[in-house]
Every structure is written in C-alpha cells, then in structure tokens.
Enzyme design. Structure first.
Site, mmCIF file in Angstrom:
data_model
loop_
_atom_site.group_PDB
_atom_site.id
_atom_site.type_symbol
_atom_site.label_atom_id
_atom_site.label_comp_id
_atom_site.label_asym_id
_atom_site.label_seq_id
_atom_site.Cartn_x
_atom_site.Cartn_y
_atom_site.Cartn_z
ATOM 1 C CG HIS A 1 3.074 29.880 7.562
ATOM 2 N ND1 HIS A 1 2.360 30.044 8.727
ATOM 3 C CD2 HIS A 1 2.306 29.088 6.770
ATOM 4 C CE1 HIS A 1 1.227 29.387 8.649
ATOM 5 N NE2 HIS A 1 1.169 28.789 7.476
ATOM 6 C CB ALA B 1 2.667 27.918 19.059
ATOM 7 C CB CYS C 1 2.727 34.578 13.499
ATOM 8 S SG CYS C 1 3.971 33.730 12.538
ATOM 9 C CG LEU D 1 -18.291 -6.497 15.214
ATOM 10 C CD1 LEU D 1 -17.997 -7.416 14.050
ATOM 11 C CD2 LEU D 1 -19.444 -7.066 16.034
HETATM 12 P P1 NAD Z 1 -14.209 -7.824 19.564
HETATM 13 O O1 NAD Z 1 -13.467 -9.121 19.588
HETATM 14 O O2 NAD Z 1 -14.701 -7.326 18.265
HETATM 15 O O3 NAD Z 1 -13.293 -6.690 20.193
HETATM 16 C C1 NAD Z 1 -12.713 -6.769 21.447
HETATM 17 C C2 NAD Z 1 -11.431 -5.970 21.376
HETATM 18 O O4 NAD Z 1 -10.993 -5.650 22.683
HETATM 19 C C3 NAD Z 1 -10.294 -6.739 20.721
HETATM 20 O O5 NAD Z 1 -9.767 -5.986 19.659
HETATM 21 C C4 NAD Z 1 -9.253 -6.918 21.834
HETATM 22 O O6 NAD Z 1 -7.924 -6.843 21.372
HETATM 23 C C5 NAD Z 1 -9.574 -5.751 22.720
HETATM 24 N N1 NAD Z 1 -9.187 -5.904 24.108
HETATM 25 C C6 NAD Z 1 -9.266 -6.990 24.895
HETATM 26 N N2 NAD Z 1 -8.845 -6.687 26.137
HETATM 27 C C7 NAD Z 1 -8.489 -5.394 26.127
HETATM 28 C C8 NAD Z 1 -7.983 -4.492 27.110
HETATM 29 N N3 NAD Z 1 -7.786 -4.866 28.362
HETATM 30 N N4 NAD Z 1 -7.734 -3.220 26.739
HETATM 31 C C9 NAD Z 1 -7.921 -2.814 25.453
HETATM 32 N N5 NAD Z 1 -8.403 -3.625 24.504
HETATM 33 C C10 NAD Z 1 -8.699 -4.884 24.826
HETATM 34 O O7 NAD Z 1 -15.374 -8.000 20.596
HETATM 35 P P2 NAD Z 1 -16.472 -6.993 21.148
HETATM 36 O O8 NAD Z 1 -16.525 -5.726 20.408
HETATM 37 O O9 NAD Z 1 -16.310 -6.954 22.612
HETATM 38 O O10 NAD Z 1 -17.786 -7.850 20.832
HETATM 39 C C11 NAD Z 1 -18.185 -8.172 19.514
HETATM 40 C C12 NAD Z 1 -19.702 -8.257 19.439
HETATM 41 O O11 NAD Z 1 -20.188 -9.289 20.286
HETATM 42 C C13 NAD Z 1 -20.355 -6.981 19.924
HETATM 43 O O12 NAD Z 1 -21.482 -6.679 19.132
HETATM 44 C C14 NAD Z 1 -20.752 -7.312 21.303
HETATM 45 O O13 NAD Z 1 -21.843 -6.511 21.740
HETATM 46 C C15 NAD Z 1 -21.122 -8.771 21.170
HETATM 47 N N6 NAD Z 1 -21.028 -9.467 22.462
HETATM 48 C C16 NAD Z 1 -22.214 -9.747 23.086
HETATM 49 C C17 NAD Z 1 -22.170 -10.297 24.338
HETATM 50 C C18 NAD Z 1 -23.459 -10.556 25.044
HETATM 51 O O14 NAD Z 1 -24.502 -10.220 24.524
HETATM 52 N N7 NAD Z 1 -23.418 -11.152 26.227
HETATM 53 C C19 NAD Z 1 -20.931 -10.561 24.944
HETATM 54 C C20 NAD Z 1 -19.748 -10.250 24.281
HETATM 55 C C21 NAD Z 1 -19.817 -9.699 23.026
#
Ligand code: NAD
Length: 692
Positions: free
Chosen positions: A171, A261, A267, A636
């Site tokens: 600044h 800071a 300031c 996802l």
């Molecule tokens: P995803 O693959 O999109 O994401 C999982 C993420 O977790 C990955 O990016 C991975 O790198 C990370 N990861 C793994 N182990 C980790 C750890 N120890 N620490 C930090 N990160 C870690 O999968 P998601 O979001 O779990 O699932 C995708 C979709 O599938 C969701 O809508 C979910 O609800 C669905 N799903 C449904 C069921 C079920 O209904 N039984 C089971 C699994 C997933």
C-alpha cells in the site's frame, strides 16, 4: 483542519494473522499475541489522544484485519468513499464501514467501476498549507489504476498515480508520507522510475526526505501525523533528527505485533478530516487513459503472455486480462484480450508501441454483442458464446450489463431491455431466447494472473510437505472460524471415503458446532454413515478394529432398508432409528442436504434424487452465496460442484489423488486450495484446530 482533528480506530479484538495476503504475513499465521497486540494498540491510541479525538468503529467477528481502518475507505470533506478490496478475505469490512459512516450522517459515495480501491492505504491527501491540492494514489499491488480515474471524476480531485513495485510495500501508506508545505517522506525503492520522476516533478529536492531501507522496513513512513506530532512504530536516530529539523516531534511506540500482518501506526487509523481539503478545488479531468487489445498466437509458449504483461507494467501501466482462451493442443494458438490503463495518453501510446512485437491489435470492446434467437427449445445457435466461472458483462444499447447466475459451460441470454443478462444451461433455453454469440461485446473479469502466481509462491515455501499440509489445514480452520463468526456460508461436498476412513465423527462434530451450512453428497455417504450408526461398520469393515466382520457386506443394504421403512432420513432420525452420525446431526441442526443419485447406487435411499436435472438444480441452489466449499474425497460430486460454481467462493479440495486436486485447483482462480492427503487424516487435524 480543526484544532483537535478526529481519527477512526478499531479495537484489535479479532486481530490475528489468519491468512497470507502480503509477504509480512508469511510464516506468521497463528503467531500473534492478542494481549500484546491489544496493549500496543492501547498505547498507540493514548498517544494519538494527546493530539486528536479518537472515534471507534465496532470490530466485526471473523475480520482479523479490520483494525487497519485506513483501508476501510477515504473521507473527502463531508463524503466517504468506501474501499473495494482486492483481497476476498477483507471484502466484508467495507459494509461495516459504509454502515458506520451512514450512521455518522456522512454521505457515502460509491466509485462507479468495479476497480479495486483500498482506501487511505492507497490514497493520501497532500495536506495543507502550501502543498498543491492533490491526492497521491498508489496502484500496482492492491488498488487499480482505473480506481484513480474514478476518484478523480467522482470527487473532482487531482490524482497523482504512483506505481508500487515491491510487494512488501503493498500500500502507498507503507512507503510514502505526504507532509504539509509541499514536503514528503518516502522510500525510493518501492516505486518505479516513472513514479519517482512524478515525485521529483512535484517537489524540490529540499522538500523530499528519502528514507533508508532500514527505516522503511520498520514502517517509519506508516506514521500518524497530526499537526507537528508524528507517531510511528520505530525510526533511526538519523531519521528522527531530520524530522525534528523539519519541526516535527516524533514519538515511537512498538507495533511489532501488527507488523506481522504488514501494518503499523498509519494503517491503524483513518483520518476523519483531511487537513487542507476543500470542495472549492477546481481540478482538471483525469489524464488516465485505457484501451483494450487483443493478442493471438502461442501465448503460453516461452511465457509470451507474461512478457507482454511485463511490458505494460514496465511502462508504469496496469492491466486486466479480460479474456484468455488457451489452445488445447500444441499446434493450436491461444488468444487473450487485455485491458490496459496508463497514467497518460502518451504513456499509453508508448506501451502500445512497445507491444507491437507481440502482434497486438487495439479493439473496441464497446461493440454490441451479437444476438441470435433460439429456434428450437434446448438448442443453442451454432456459434454461441460459452460462459466461464468469471464475472462477465455484455455490451448492448450503449451500456454494459452484468451477467447473473455466472457459471462455466453455460450460455448467456440477454433479457428484454432493462432486465439484464443471465447464464443458463443449453437444455434450459426457451424458444426465442436471445443468446449471446461469437464473443464480441463480452467482457470477462479474470483474476490478475501474476497475482495468482504470487499467492502460489507465498504458499509454496521451502517447508516439508507434511508441515505444509498441517499449515494449510490450520489456514482452512482459521478461515472456517472467521466465516462462522460473521454468519457466512460453508458448503461441504463429501463422498463415502469420509466414513470409511473414520472421518464421520469429525464431520458430524463440525455440523453440530455450526461449521457446515449445507451438505452435498450422493447416496453412499449417508448409507455408510447410517450403517456405521446401526452396525459399527462401513462397507462391512468394523471401524473400531479396522477388520471386516462376518456378514458385514449386507450391512449397508440393511441400513438402506431401515431408512426406506421409515420413509426418509429425517423420519429415521426423528423415530430414533438413527441415533448419531453425519445425517443425524444434519437433521438436528437443520442443515440442508442434497443427495444426487448415480448409476452405482444401491437402494437408493428415499432422499436420493435420481432425476439428475433436479439434483443439479438443487446443488446449484445450495452453493449460492457460499464463502467456502470444502470438497472431501468425491471426484464425481466435487467436479460436478466445481463446474457450477462461479469465481468467488474459496474452493478447498481434499483428495488422495493429485489429479483430482489439480483438476479443481486449475480453475485459474486464486481462491482454490488443493490438499493431497488422506481425508480421514485431514478431518482429524482439522478437528484439532477447529473444535478445541
Ligand atoms: P469417486 O470415484 O467419484 O470419488 C472418490 C474419490 O475419493 C477419488 O477421487 C479418490 O481419489 C478419493 N479417495 C480415495 N481414498 C481416499 C482417501 N483415503 N483419502 C482421500 N481421498 C480418497 O467416488 P464417490 O464420490 O465415492 O462415488 C461416486 C458416486 O457413486 C456417488 O454418487 C456415490 O454416492 C455413488 N456410490 C454409491 C454407492 C452405494 O450406493 N452403495 C457406493 C459407492 C459409491
């Protein structure tokens, strides 16, 4: 100025270093002694009260820098111009200043453009008597040059713009102190050559006091001067003697807690009257000039774009990259549209002449957008303009219209006259909607690429990666505390790995403690959260012992069935079927949750939205006005959410896979933080910082 002028101060109740927005803060996060800071502030206030009346503005919780009132805005006679902070963390301070001044019956004047202006930090009146009636204003680090033109026009005041080139002096008030009788004190190395020439043009050598680096680094220029009294953190004997030779009584008072800071005496104060300011001043129109150029080629190769930006900065200009479209393959070119501002027409022409080697072309940004009507609902015209995450405006009928509902991968629809423009998804286009095509007449406000680069450098110091992760988690915790304290919004996007890794109880605790304002997930997180509550397992693995249990593979299905029987997660909680966990806390704390379905889902739970369009809309509504989106191990849902989030909220992405983290951090925004670690570990450390 009256005999006893008034200054505005703010108690350092919430002061601390909780983020890094200047080099002084680096290494000082969490390192402030509140008692010492308070004692130093009280000493400063007592010294100021010997010569001025101090008025107080109430500090805002979650705003650790609000004690630096100089940055809240600037007073001109009976008007107050509030700051427009360039840094996200300080933006909420402006409203508290607006309210204070409106309550004090001072007219609040807003600057016409969106340019950053950080108040008296970057704008210093040259006090009378015997000084030219003008405002010295800084740019180049925080405030924008275009804000100087706004000030000149809104307040009808002459502005002399000085470009700051050393980030430690971010600044103007950290390195420059205008004094009565046409004098000033400054630190030479903080300015570019053009600014030094301007200072020399306005003052005779005997009116300039150049200070040494040693004094500059003690923030000697950041002094409060009232009459012949000068109050500062510290100064060398030599500097004090020179100031005394000019007739000033200097007082030093230690302010080293605030130096952590990047602030000191000046300031911490905002002048409520400008010595020698008069509304009678007749000023010439601002000499600041702007233009827009387009640049095409292999801009990212050999840092060509950066080199062009360096040319602008090298001539004392400032810039905003309004649009950047990067070629996706090596053989494809990129193009950029850059808005350039310079302190005069001559300087602007010099900049343009020096940039010819970069094949630039001056463009007229103010050309009407090309509009085409939708001929089939849900289908865009072939050459539709594809929206980005950045704040965008479109030009039509002689003015710029801000675009509402900003998001990436959408199209822009211009509503009938007077109703503005908005981003919509292609599928939501209605017959006869007027869609913006081609990109002509579109202005996109991307962040300063070099500022983003600087932020990155602050974060990537030479500490070991574990220490860095711990530090990053601490910063996330501090930010969550601040957001909660000021009633902001934190959205958590989480996948089932949170439960599998034993992070569920921590997330549940954050919800109970008021740190989560919305939860976005899929089917699996609630399924395994409820499975854990009913059976002590997650996907059949006993979470306490870390081993699979006999028949455990059925547990999640039994959990789904129990919720289906109750009718909903909320009903299962209210009926006492579910007695603890993430979803239990959401129901009890009234935290909204949106569960988006996927093809992987078992069940699904009755609450899971299997209509993806409905789920996307519910996600988009839930993230509106978020301050922070914390994305925990769900590729996802994190990427899905990232795609619909405009620039602005701080995205924190935690995943064990660097590819996922990079994908989200790569949105080109300074407001993304990627943390590659195990999410269970992350939540554990976060809980240690957050819930103590
Ligand atoms: P995803 O693959 O999109 O994401 C999982 C993420 O977790 C990955 O990016 C991975 O790198 C990370 N990861 C793994 N182990 C980790 C750890 N120890 N620490 C930090 N990160 C870690 O999968 P998601 O979001 O779990 O699932 C995708 C979709 O599938 C969701 O809508 C979910 O609800 C669905 N799903 C449904 C069921 C079920 O209904 N039984 C089971 C699994 C997933």
């Amino acid at each position: 100025m009256p005999d006893r002028p008034r200054v505005l101060m703010c108690e350092p109740t919430y002061f601390g270093v909780e983020y890094v927005i200047n080099p002084w803060m680096h290494g000082n996060v969490g390192n402030v002694s509140p008692d010492r800071a308070n004692a130093q502030w009280q000493d400063l206030k007592a010294l100021i009260e010997r010569v001025a009346d101090v008025e107080l503005i109430t500090p805002g919780p979650g705003l650790p820098d609000m004690c630096f009132t100089a940055n809240g805005g600037m007073v001109f006679g009976s008007r107050f111009v509030p700051a427009r902070f360039s840094v996200t963390q300080r933006k909420p301070e402006s409203d508290l200043h607006r309210q204070w001044f409106a309550g004090a019956e001072v007219e609040v004047v807003e600057l016409p453009s969106q340019s950053a202006f950080e108040g008296e930090g970057d704008a210093l009146w040259w006090p009378g008597p015997n000084s030219a009636p003008l405002l010295w204003a800084g740019y180049g680090v925080r405030s924008d040059l275009e804000a100087h033109r706004d000030l000149a026009e809104a307040i009808r005041i002459e502005v002399v713009s000085l470009r700051l080139v050393d980030e430690r002096f971010y600044h103007l008030d950290t390195c420059f102190l205008p004094l009565p009788d046409g004098r000033l004190m400054y630190f030479r190395d903080a300015f570019d050559q053009y600014s030094l020439a301007e200072i020399e043009k306005q003052t005779a050598p005997e009116q300039r006091l150049e200070i040494a680096a040693e004094d500059a680094l003690r923030f000697a220029c950041n002094a409060v001067r009232i009459g012949r009294t000068m109050i500062m953190n510290d100064a060398s004997a030599e500097l004090r003697a020179r100031l005394e030779g000019w007739g000033y009584q200097t007082h030093t008072t230690p302010l080293d807690e605030f130096l952590k800071a990047g602030g000191a005496a000046k300031c911490l104060t905002l002048l409520l009257e400008q010595d020698g300011y008069s509304t009678e001043i007749e000023s010439a129109p601002s000499p600041i000039r702007t233009t827009t150029v387009s640049m095409r080629g292999h801009l990212l190769e050999g840092n060509k774009l950066n080199a062009a930006l360096e040319v602008i900065a090298g001539f004392g200009g400032s810039f905003e990259v309004e649009q950047l479209r990067a070629g996706e393959r090596q053989d494809q070119t990129s193009d950029a549209r850059i808005r350039i501002a310079a302190t005069s027409e001559d300087r602007l022409r010099n900049i343009l002449a020096s940039m010819q080697g970069f094949s630039i072309e001056e463009v007229d940004p103010a050309r009407d957008v090309v509009l085409r009507s939708v001929e089939r609902a849900g289908v865009a015209p072939d050459d539709f303009y594809c929206s980005t995450i950045y704040r965008t405006e479109v030009f039509n009928n002689g003015r710029w219209h801000p675009v509402e509902n900003q998001r990436m991968d959408g199209v822009i629809v211009l509503e009938p006259e007077g109703q503005g423009a908005r981003c919509v998804l292609i599928r939501d286009l209605a017959l006869a909607d007027r869609v913006v095509c081609s990109g002509e007449g579109v202005r996109v406000h991307t962040p300063d690429l070099r500022k983003a680069d600087r932020e990155f450098r602050f974060m990537s110091s030479g500490v070991s990666s574990e220490r860095r992760t711990e530090g990053q988690i601490n910063e996330v915790a501090l930010e969550m505390k601040r957001i909660r304290a000021r009633g902001g919004k934190i959205v958590v996007v989480a996948g089932p790995v949170v439960i599998h890794t034993g992070g569920g109880p921590h997330l549940a605790e954050f919800i109970r403690e008021g740190y989560v304002n919305a939860l976005l997930s899929g089917n699996a997180l609630p399924v395994h959260d409820i499975e854990t509550n009913l059976f002590g397992t997650s996907l059949g693995v006993d979470l306490a012992r870390g081993v699979g249990v006999h028949g455990g593979h059925q547990h999640h299905l039994r959990a789904i069935n129990a919720v289906r029987k109750a009718g909903s997660i909320e009903a299962a909680v209210r009926e006492g079927v579910v007695t603890a966990g993430v979803m239990y806390e959401c129901v009890h704390a009234d935290v909204p949750y949106v569960l988006a379905g996927s093809i992987r889902d078992d069940g699904p739970l009755p609450d899971t939205l299997m209509d993806l369009k409905v789920a996307q809309e519910a996600y988009a509504a839930a993230i509106r006005n978020a301050d922070m989106i914390l994305m925990l191990s769900s590729m996802l849902h994190a990427i899905g959410t990232g795609n619909m989030t405009p620039a602005g909220p701080h995205l924190v992405c935690v995943d064990i896979s660097p590819a996922v983290v990079t994908k989200l951090a790569d949105r080109g925004s300074v407001e993304s933080t990627g943390i590659v670690t195990d999410v269970g570990l992350f939540l554990n450390v976060l809980a240690r910082h957050l819930c103590v």
